[in-house]
Design an enzyme around this catalytic site. Structure first.
Site, short mmCIF file in Angstrom:
data_model
loop_
_atom_site.label_atom_id
_atom_site.label_comp_id
_atom_site.label_asym_id
_atom_site.label_seq_id
_atom_site.Cartn_x
_atom_site.Cartn_y
_atom_site.Cartn_z
N HIS A 182 -7.65 -5.77 0.77
CA HIS A 182 -6.43 -4.96 0.82
C HIS A 182 -5.72 -5.20 2.14
O HIS A 182 -6.29 -4.95 3.20
CB HIS A 182 -6.81 -3.49 0.66
CG HIS A 182 -5.66 -2.54 0.61
ND1 HIS A 182 -4.84 -2.43 -0.49
CD2 HIS A 182 -5.21 -1.62 1.50
CE1 HIS A 182 -3.94 -1.50 -0.27
NE2 HIS A 182 -4.13 -0.99 0.95
N GLU A 211 -9.18 -5.72 -3.56
CA GLU A 211 -8.53 -4.61 -2.87
C GLU A 211 -9.51 -3.63 -2.22
O GLU A 211 -9.23 -3.07 -1.15
CB GLU A 211 -7.64 -3.83 -3.86
CG GLU A 211 -6.49 -4.62 -4.44
CD GLU A 211 -5.26 -4.65 -3.55
OE1 GLU A 211 -5.33 -4.19 -2.41
OE2 GLU A 211 -4.23 -5.16 -4.02
N SER A 239 0.85 -1.19 0.00
CA SER A 239 0.00 0.00 0.00
C SER A 239 0.89 1.25 0.00
O SER A 239 1.71 1.41 -0.89
CB SER A 239 -0.96 -0.04 1.19
OG SER A 239 -2.00 0.90 1.05
#
Length: 502
Positions: free
Chosen positions: A406, A313, A199
């Site tokens: 995610h 995600e 990320s």
């Protein structure tokens, strides 16, 4: 590994890990505390100490608002309270080397959290399992949010480089310099350093691949779950910084520096949103050029890459639903003449299907970015790239809805399934073993070749295959290829990612 080592600022005494042959060195200062006059300045060298410094406690983390108790990510990752302080520039080392002569591969972790939250000492980032696979692991705290990324005309004027903002990125680069100077003491090889992150941590890796300041400080890179887009101009982030100072009632940077971190954070929403989604500046120093431009022209630092995304995600990043009408309106507004092509790739006939289609569309940006990046890497002709697609749905907590969300891959990369309360299954343990092995083999050799596990081919644009990491571990054709190809065109045109359905 000996528990006592000498680095350039003094002696450290580490502590045994869970496994006796692993030693952990916690809370090592890699830069001076960025407080007082050093707030919003590049990191400075740490002070030396006399005697032996205990390295038995993690250092404070950068001041931040952690997720609300009971929220998804709080339950997943913030299971322990951590001390917060503006004095936060600390890193941690895990090593199972028998001596400093071993020269093991080094893996340096940059945590995610949107550049506004997170730390290198979260339980899920415990480096012991990776260290047992033969690498030396380093996790890094860096400055976040306003403390790490405030740009302002006054700050630019006082900088010898004509730059401001990007202090968190400078911290990370300083940590890599520390690794070059000191990692031999822990049995690591400064000539074989892999940077990895997920990320915002993945963005940090992406940044290093384009920053002239990071050249030569690492040799391989692993990027988990990022979408690509152009970064802001210095003028844009300076304007946001000036607005924040005004909202804080500060007429100058001196007045803003005089405010405590608690005062800066007194309005949570203002603090969280002061600098926008991605407050990184094209400042002419950390970033002389837009990283996306450099990547598309294959001018980033040429190192082997391992990259991928999770299948779902956006299930945790986009909350709530949307209507069919708003979804179709968004399609026509953003894609114009190509709206019907888009809607054929993301079909929906009711609000429920529109919500799912919208989340799929937003999720696809992550994997499409990797496709664009891998093609650019192959055009450079120098080094290989390896792509993965993570599909495992961690069991528990409404797994059918969240899917491979995610950050779901983090427990498996670090083999820290124990760090969160989920009803893990045998398949999860096997996948964690596979991913820990693949990641460390890549760090060692530049290719994720691992005996006893399926072969992982380098990227080939003529026949795109990715490693599926899920209930099965296998190479598969590129998933959702038509959708990703559509999305990749937008990335190539440097179109910013839009979340707004309006």
């Amino acid at each position: 590994m000996e528990h006592r080592v000498q680095i350039d600022s003094g002696y450290l005494e580490g502590v045994p890990g869970v496994h006796n042959n692993v030693t952990v060195f916690k809370g090592i200062p890699y830069a001076a505390p960025p407080v007082g006059a050093l707030r919003w300045r590049p990191p400075q060298p740490p002070a030396a100490w006399e005697g032996v410094r205990p390295a038995d406690r993690f250092g404070p983390i950068c001041p931040q608002f952690i997720p609300e108790p009971g929220s998804f990510y709080h339950e997943e990752f913030y299971v322990e309270e951590q001390e917060q302080s503006e004095d936060c520039l600390y890193l941690n080392v895990w090593s199972a080397a028998a001596s400093s002569d071993e020269r093991r591969p080094v893996m340096v972790w940059f945590h995610g959290g949107g550049l506004v939250e997170g730390s290198g000492s979260l339980p899920s980032f415990d480096g012991e399992s990776l260290a047992l696979c033969g690498v030396v692991v380093v996790t890094v705290n860096y400055r976040l949010s306003v403390l790490g990324f405030l740009a302002h005309p006054e700050l630019t004027a006082e900088s010898e480089h004509g730059s401001s903002g990007n202090y968190g990125l400078l911290d990370q680069t300083e940590a890599l310099r520390w690794v070059q100077r000191n990692i031999v003491a822990f049995g690591g090889d400064p000539g074989n350093v892999t940077i990895f992150g997920q990320s915002a941590g993945c963005f940090s890796v992406y940044s290093k691949l384009a920053s002239p300041l990071a050249k030569g400080l690492f040799h391989k890179a692993i990027c988990q779950s990022i979408f690509l887009g152009p970064i802001s101009t210095l003028a844009e982030v300076e304007a946001k910084g000036a607005q924040f100072a005004q909202q804080r009632g500060a007429a100058s940077i001196a007045e803003l520096r005089a405010q405590s971190a608690e005062q800066l954070m007194s309005d949570p929403e203002l603090y969280r949103n002061a600098l926008g989604l991605l407050p990184v500046a094209l400042d002419g120093w950390v970033h002389e050029e837009d990283p996306l431009t450099m990547l598309l022209e294959s001018r980033h630092h040429p190192v082997p890459l391992l990259m991928g995304a999770t299948a779902n995600e956006m299930t945790t990043l986009v909350t709530g639903g949307c209507t069919l009408e708003s979804f179709q309106s968004m399609a026509h507004r953003q894609f114009g003449e190509e709206a019907e092509v888009f809607l054929s790739l993301y079909p929906a006939v009711n609000d429920e299907e529109a919500t799912e289609a919208y989340r799929n569309y937003m999720s696809d940006r992550f994997m499409a970015s990797k496709l664009v990046w891998a093609e650019a890497q192959q055009r450079s002709g120098d080094v290989n790239c390896y792509l993965y697609y993570f599909t495992r749905k961690p069991p528990g907590r409404n797994e059918a809805y969240y899917g491979a969300f995610h950050s779901a891959d983090l427990y498996y990369v670090f083999h820290t399934l124990h760090s969160t309360d989920r009803p893990w299954e045998r398949e999860d343990c096997r996948l964690a073993e596979a991913m820990t092995t693949y990641w460390t083999r890549f760090a060692a050799k530049g290719a994720p070749a691992a005996e006893g596990w399926p072969h992982w081919s380098a990227f080939n644009a003529a026949d795109v295959r990715v490693m599926e990491l899920g209930d099965e571990i296998r190479e598969i054709p590129l998933p959702h290829a038509a959708r990703l190809a559509f999305y990749a065109r937008g990335i190539l045109n440097k179109e910013p990612l839009k979340f707004d359905l309006e």
